[in-house]
Motif scaffolding. Structure first.
Motif, PDB file in Angstrom:
ATOM      1  N   GLN A  14    -142.357  55.914  66.149  1.00 14.59           N
ATOM      2  CA  GLN A  14    -141.471  56.008  65.312  1.00 14.59           C
ATOM      3  C   GLN A  14    -142.215  55.743  63.797  1.00 14.59           C
ATOM      4  OE1 GLN A  14    -137.755  53.953  65.607  1.00 14.59           O
ATOM      5  NE2 GLN A  14    -136.786  55.391  64.045  1.00 14.59           N
ATOM      6  N   LEU A  18    -142.607  58.642  61.143  1.00 16.52           N
ATOM      7  CA  LEU A  18    -142.020  58.715  59.747  1.00 16.52           C
ATOM      8  C   LEU A  18    -143.110  58.407  58.680  1.00 16.52           C
ATOM      9  CD1 LEU A  18    -139.016  56.356  60.583  1.00 16.52           C
ATOM     10  CD2 LEU A  18    -138.933  58.870  60.324  1.00 16.52           C
ATOM     11  N   THR A  68    -137.222  50.699  58.830  1.00 16.14           N
ATOM     12  CA  THR A  68    -136.344  50.815  57.784  1.00 16.14           C
ATOM     13  C   THR A  68    -136.948  51.046  56.418  1.00 16.14           C
ATOM     14  OG1 THR A  68    -135.108  49.084  58.719  1.00 16.14           O
ATOM     15  CG2 THR A  68    -134.589  49.376  56.369  1.00 16.14           C
ATOM     16  N   SER A  71    -137.586  55.043  56.550  1.00 14.90           N
ATOM     17  CA  SER A  71    -136.197  55.741  56.652  1.00 14.90           C
ATOM     18  C   SER A  71    -135.576  55.892  55.312  1.00 14.90           C
ATOM     19  CB  SER A  71    -135.345  55.187  57.490  1.00 14.90           C
ATOM     20  OG  SER A  71    -135.787  55.089  58.858  1.00 14.90           O
ATOM     21  N   ALA A 109    -131.127  51.004  58.022  1.00 13.81           N
ATOM     22  CA  ALA A 109    -131.456  51.830  56.961  1.00 13.81           C
ATOM     23  C   ALA A 109    -130.153  52.387  56.664  1.00 13.81           C
ATOM     24  CB  ALA A 109    -132.520  53.011  57.637  1.00 13.81           C
ATOM     25  N   ASN A 110    -129.104  52.745  57.633  1.00 13.65           N
ATOM     26  CA  ASN A 110    -127.982  53.545  57.307  1.00 13.65           C
ATOM     27  C   ASN A 110    -127.043  52.578  56.692  1.00 13.65           C
ATOM     28  OD1 ASN A 110    -124.761  54.068  58.557  1.00 13.65           O
ATOM     29  ND2 ASN A 110    -126.071  55.687  57.960  1.00 13.65           N
ATOM     30  N   LEU A 198    -133.742  64.512  60.838  1.00 16.55           N
ATOM     31  CA  LEU A 198    -134.446  63.094  60.697  1.00 16.55           C
ATOM     32  C   LEU A 198    -133.170  62.296  60.832  1.00 16.55           C
ATOM     33  CD1 LEU A 198    -137.018  61.605  59.810  1.00 16.55           C
ATOM     34  CD2 LEU A 198    -135.860  61.344  57.722  1.00 16.55           C
ATOM     35  N   PHE A 202    -133.978  59.928  64.285  1.00 18.10           N
ATOM     36  CA  PHE A 202    -134.681  58.519  63.896  1.00 18.10           C
ATOM     37  C   PHE A 202    -133.648  57.638  63.390  1.00 18.10           C
ATOM     38  CE2 PHE A 202    -137.996  61.814  63.942  1.00 18.10           C
ATOM     39  CZ  PHE A 202    -138.882  61.260  64.463  1.00 18.10           C
ATOM     40  N   MET A 203    -132.436  57.980  63.141  1.00 18.79           N
ATOM     41  CA  MET A 203    -131.430  56.987  62.622  1.00 18.79           C
ATOM     42  C   MET A 203    -130.327  56.820  63.811  1.00 18.79           C
ATOM     43  SD  MET A 203    -129.565  56.859  59.053  1.00 18.79           S
ATOM     44  CE  MET A 203    -130.985  56.249  58.189  1.00 18.79           C
ATOM     45  N   ASP A 206    -131.346  54.943  67.332  1.00 17.10           N
ATOM     46  CA  ASP A 206    -131.635  53.608  67.145  1.00 17.10           C
ATOM     47  C   ASP A 206    -131.219  52.950  68.543  1.00 17.10           C
ATOM     48  OD1 ASP A 206    -132.721  51.192  66.828  1.00 17.10           O
ATOM     49  OD2 ASP A 206    -131.353  50.691  65.339  1.00 17.10           O
TER      50      ASP A 206
END
Length: 294
Positions: A14, A18, A68, A71, A109-110, A198, A202-203, A206
């Motif tokens: 990952q 990224l 993180t 992202s 990250a979110n 993405l 990638f989010m 998780d």
């Protein structure tokens, strides 16, 4: 032995993917982020990870903080470095502050992105925004990113999550286009957006913030897609994707209670095949990994 450990942990794939996407974006698409901003995000994320590990007597592991960092560098923009530092601190800090059953609730990250978006509507007015427009709609780029994402999510035993999410989201926006009489090229172009790909691979996928049970993951993924569609196309919230994940993460503990399963550990290649039936194996107590279960 070290080589085997590197190939076993999906976070390494990952991070590599990224980092490659970020490098390509800066070099070829003129992403509006500076090296100082990226370095500031990294420093804040690593500091929050170190502080959280120190306060909980856990081993410091920089890998999740680096994920993180990348992202946030790809998806969040701001005036100056201070908002990005705040996003990194909130994102990584949320792993240690908000936990249920020894598992953090929000994707870091979110959490950082949603927190900054909310602050930008209030005390930090218009200081941060997301970056859907920077990606364009090139089909080859979307397919390349999705291919890399499929590999990473397979290694993390979560390839079902982006496929269900994108399948449900695509069905909803195609149905909307048909209902409104719009050309099908419109939803097709929206599905080719790099930010959406993405986010999906990638989010939302998780493994530490998705349910461990397969039935719960199906509901989680489909629910996130439905929430993203409603927020985006009925409430006209441009960042509905990110808000949808934060909302569905709040519901995730209930889904995990209904479909319990052993908690994912970094390096697990496939699910440990828990029973699909709700309330299955309720009498067996799951073995919880040591805090903070990174």
């Amino acid at each position: 032995m070290l080589t085997r450990s590197i190939f076993k942990d999906p976070r390494h794939y990952q991070i590599a993917t990224l980092a490659a996407v970020l490098t390509f974006g800066i070099a070829m698409r003129a992403f509006a982020i500076t090296p100082i901003q990226i370095a500031s995000i990294a420093a804040a994320a690593l500091f929050a990870q170190f502080l959280g590990s120190f306060m909980t007597a856990a081993r410091f592991d920089p890998r999740s903080a680096l994920v993180t960092t990348l992202s946030l560098s790809l998806l969040l923009r701001a005036d100056g470095v201070t908002p990005l530092i705040i996003a990194a601190l909130i994102g990584v800090g949320s792993k240690f502050m908000f936990r249920i059953n020894n598992k953090h609730i929000f994707n870091p990250a979110n959490a950082g992105i949603v927190a900054l978006l909310l602050l930008s509507e209030g005390p930090m007015l218009d200081t941060a925004w997301t970056t859907p427009g920077q990606w364009g709609t090139a089909l080859w780029f979307a397919m390349l990113l999705a291919g890399a994402g499929l590999f990473v999510t397979y290694r993390a035993a979560r390839f079902d999550v982006p496929l269900i999410f994108l399948g449900v989201f695509a069905a909803l926006i195609f149905a909307r286009a048909i209902w409104l009489g719009d050309p099908l090229a419109i939803p097709l172009l929206r599905l080719q957006n790099g930010a959406l790909i993405l986010f999906a691979f990638f989010m939302i996928s998780d493994p530490k913030t998705t349910p461990d049970g397969p039935l719960a993951r199906m509901v989680f993924s489909a629910g996130a897609a439905l929430a993203a569609y409603v927020l985006t196309y009925h409430f006209y919230i441009a960042d509905g994707l990110f808000y949808s994940l934060a909302i569905i993460c709040l519901v995730r503990p209930v889904l995990e209670w209904l479909n319990p399963a052993p908690q994912y550990q970094w390096g697990d290649r496939v699910s440990r095949a828990p029973d699909l039936k709700p309330f299955a194996n309720r009498s067996e107590k799951p073995v919880l990994p040591p805090f903070p279960a990174e």
